[in-house]
Design a protein around this motif. Structure first.
Motif, mmCIF file in Angstrom:
data_model
loop_
_atom_site.group_PDB
_atom_site.id
_atom_site.type_symbol
_atom_site.label_atom_id
_atom_site.label_comp_id
_atom_site.label_asym_id
_atom_site.label_seq_id
_atom_site.Cartn_x
_atom_site.Cartn_y
_atom_site.Cartn_z
ATOM 1 N N LYS A 84 -14.958 -7.092 6.320
ATOM 2 C CA LYS A 84 -15.879 -6.472 6.819
ATOM 3 C C LYS A 84 -15.477 -5.053 7.604
ATOM 4 C CE LYS A 84 -20.081 -5.890 8.898
ATOM 5 N NZ LYS A 84 -19.935 -4.744 9.903
ATOM 6 N N ASP A 85 -14.394 -5.357 8.280
ATOM 7 C CA ASP A 85 -13.568 -4.465 8.855
ATOM 8 C C ASP A 85 -13.158 -3.106 8.103
ATOM 9 O OD1 ASP A 85 -13.293 -5.646 11.192
ATOM 10 O OD2 ASP A 85 -11.459 -6.555 10.947
ATOM 11 N N ILE A 86 -12.806 -3.572 6.734
ATOM 12 C CA ILE A 86 -12.256 -2.543 5.802
ATOM 13 C C ILE A 86 -13.531 -1.804 5.462
ATOM 14 C CG2 ILE A 86 -11.349 -2.240 3.494
ATOM 15 C CD1 ILE A 86 -9.769 -4.988 4.122
ATOM 16 N N MET A 87 -14.542 -2.588 4.953
ATOM 17 C CA MET A 87 -15.862 -1.923 4.399
ATOM 18 C C MET A 87 -16.381 -0.900 5.592
ATOM 19 S SD MET A 87 -16.619 -2.717 1.505
ATOM 20 C CE MET A 87 -16.636 -4.243 0.245
ATOM 21 N N ASP A 88 -16.293 -1.434 6.919
ATOM 22 C CA ASP A 88 -17.002 -0.215 7.910
ATOM 23 C C ASP A 88 -16.030 0.933 7.966
ATOM 24 O OD1 ASP A 88 -18.832 -2.359 8.408
ATOM 25 O OD2 ASP A 88 -17.889 -3.361 10.341
ATOM 26 N N VAL A 89 -14.498 0.820 8.084
ATOM 27 C CA VAL A 89 -14.025 1.902 8.414
ATOM 28 C C VAL A 89 -14.332 2.863 7.201
ATOM 29 C CG1 VAL A 89 -11.705 2.956 8.684
ATOM 30 C CG2 VAL A 89 -12.535 0.803 10.080
ATOM 31 N N LEU A 90 -13.767 2.327 5.887
ATOM 32 C CA LEU A 90 -13.555 2.982 4.931
ATOM 33 C C LEU A 90 -15.032 3.738 4.354
ATOM 34 C CD1 LEU A 90 -10.962 1.349 2.699
ATOM 35 C CD2 LEU A 90 -10.614 3.156 4.346
ATOM 36 N N ALA A 208 -15.224 9.538 -4.031
ATOM 37 C CA ALA A 208 -14.819 8.525 -5.036
ATOM 38 C C ALA A 208 -13.304 7.933 -4.708
ATOM 39 C CB ALA A 208 -14.786 9.135 -6.478
ATOM 40 N N HIS A 209 -12.290 8.845 -4.257
ATOM 41 C CA HIS A 209 -11.101 8.528 -3.885
ATOM 42 C C HIS A 209 -11.061 7.310 -2.732
ATOM 43 C CE1 HIS A 209 -6.961 9.263 -3.045
ATOM 44 N NE2 HIS A 209 -7.044 9.665 -1.626
ATOM 45 N N ILE A 210 -11.803 7.402 -1.779
ATOM 46 C CA ILE A 210 -11.780 6.536 -0.930
ATOM 47 C C ILE A 210 -12.687 5.442 -1.364
ATOM 48 C CG2 ILE A 210 -12.585 5.948 1.659
ATOM 49 C CD1 ILE A 210 -10.323 8.121 1.247
ATOM 50 N N GLU A 211 -13.699 5.479 -1.985
ATOM 51 C CA GLU A 211 -14.499 4.141 -2.513
ATOM 52 C C GLU A 211 -13.361 3.576 -3.321
ATOM 53 O OE1 GLU A 211 -17.693 3.064 -2.401
ATOM 54 O OE2 GLU A 211 -17.401 4.080 -0.478
ATOM 55 N N ASN A 212 -12.581 4.128 -4.426
ATOM 56 C CA ASN A 212 -11.680 3.401 -5.336
ATOM 57 C C ASN A 212 -10.621 2.552 -4.263
ATOM 58 O OD1 ASN A 212 -12.923 4.437 -7.366
ATOM 59 N ND2 ASN A 212 -11.302 6.188 -7.596
ATOM 60 N N GLN A 213 -10.323 3.303 -3.286
ATOM 61 C CA GLN A 213 -9.146 2.704 -2.259
ATOM 62 C C GLN A 213 -9.810 1.336 -1.616
ATOM 63 O OE1 GLN A 213 -7.499 5.383 0.555
ATOM 64 N NE2 GLN A 213 -7.381 7.065 -0.973
ATOM 65 N N LYS A 214 -10.823 1.489 -1.324
ATOM 66 C CA LYS A 214 -12.038 0.320 -0.573
ATOM 67 C C LYS A 214 -11.881 -0.755 -1.693
ATOM 68 C CE LYS A 214 -16.207 0.740 -0.347
ATOM 69 N NZ LYS A 214 -17.586 1.205 0.418
ATOM 70 N N GLU A 215 -12.092 -0.713 -2.801
ATOM 71 C CA GLU A 215 -12.043 -1.667 -3.732
ATOM 72 C C GLU A 215 -10.663 -2.293 -4.078
ATOM 73 O OE1 GLU A 215 -13.794 -0.654 -7.532
ATOM 74 O OE2 GLU A 215 -15.541 0.295 -6.546
ATOM 75 N N ALA A 216 -9.826 -1.513 -4.071
ATOM 76 C CA ALA A 216 -8.266 -1.795 -4.208
ATOM 77 C C ALA A 216 -8.019 -2.732 -3.112
ATOM 78 C CB ALA A 216 -7.329 -0.740 -4.583
ATOM 79 N N ILE A 217 -8.229 -2.177 -1.943
ATOM 80 C CA ILE A 217 -7.925 -2.905 -0.667
ATOM 81 C C ILE A 217 -8.516 -4.122 -0.446
ATOM 82 C CG2 ILE A 217 -7.763 -2.760 1.947
ATOM 83 C CD1 ILE A 217 -7.345 0.271 1.639
#
Length: 224
Positions: A84-90, A208-217
């Motif tokens: 949830k933390d990751i989703m919110d920030v990214l 898309a760059h940040i969305e891809n990072q979100k998935e990877a993290i």
């Protein structure tokens, strides 16, 4: 890597608790102190060459800012990163980076364009060498030029408020070589769109760059 938890400079103008707070927070961001790791006052005080009182005060401040959690019988430990933390920030960062890239494509100066191209070339060399510290540094610099060239002070202020939380996530994904390879491709897409003054394409690529990072993290966190 130089440890963030080495002896404290007692000549620092800040109150000692704040100097210790900064050192501990940097150690958490850099991954020296891992999520779930206990923070023992005595050991930290000895390692940093200070008394226990300012260490205790620094830990309390870290707790207030969400870097540390306190639990019964265990005391202080580094806060775990929740999905949830990751989703919110990214989610917020994806929107901000998309807008920054859009504005940058319209407003970037030629000297800034040259600067970001040089940074990207160095980023690619760092990835080839597997130099983790340089990868992180150049990734930060790449995005900083985009924020700066957006010419939007309020956007930059909001990004600044998220910087440390984002940096903690950046430490996670840049440790994976396959992810850094993707970062190179994505940086180039953003850069080419900005250089060609295609604002909508730059916005889409940055988002898309940040969305891809979100998935990877998220995948990385679930593995641990």
């Amino acid at each position: 890597m130089h440890s963030k938890l080495s002896k404290i400079n007692l000549n620092n103008y800040k109150p000692l608790r704040d100097v210790i707070f900064d050192s501990l927070r940097e150690a958490i961001i850099a991954g020296e102190l891992k999520p779930g790791e206990r923070l023992m006052e005595v050991q930290l005080a000895e390692k940093m060459g200070v008394s226990r009182t300012p260490v205790r005060e620094a830990i309390r401040k870290l707790e207030l800012e969400g870097w540390v959690v306190m639990t019964a019988r265990k005391g202080a430990s580094v806060a775990n990163l929740s999905v949830k933390d990751i989703m919110d920030v990214l989610e917020v960062r994806a929107a901000l980076d998309g807008e920054a890239a859009f504005l940058s494509a319209v407003r970037i100066r030629e000297d800034e364009l040259k600067e970001i191209k040089n940074i990207e070339a160095l980023f690619e060399k760092s990835v080839e060498k597997g130099n983790f510290q340089d990868i992180v540094k150049k990734d930060v610099e790449f995005h900083e030029v985009i924020y700066k060239s957006s010419r939007n002070d309020k956007l930059m202020q909001i990004v600044s408020n998220l910087r440390e939380q984002v940096h903690r996530f950046r430490i996670i994904y840049t440790k994976d070589y396959s992810i850094t390879q993707n970062l190179v491709k994505e940086h180039i897409e953003i850069l080419e769109a900005i250089a060609s003054r295609d604002a909508k394409k730059a916005q889409k690529a940055a988002y898309a760059h940040i969305e891809n990072q979100k998935e990877a993290i998220v995948k990385s966190i679930k593995k641990t």
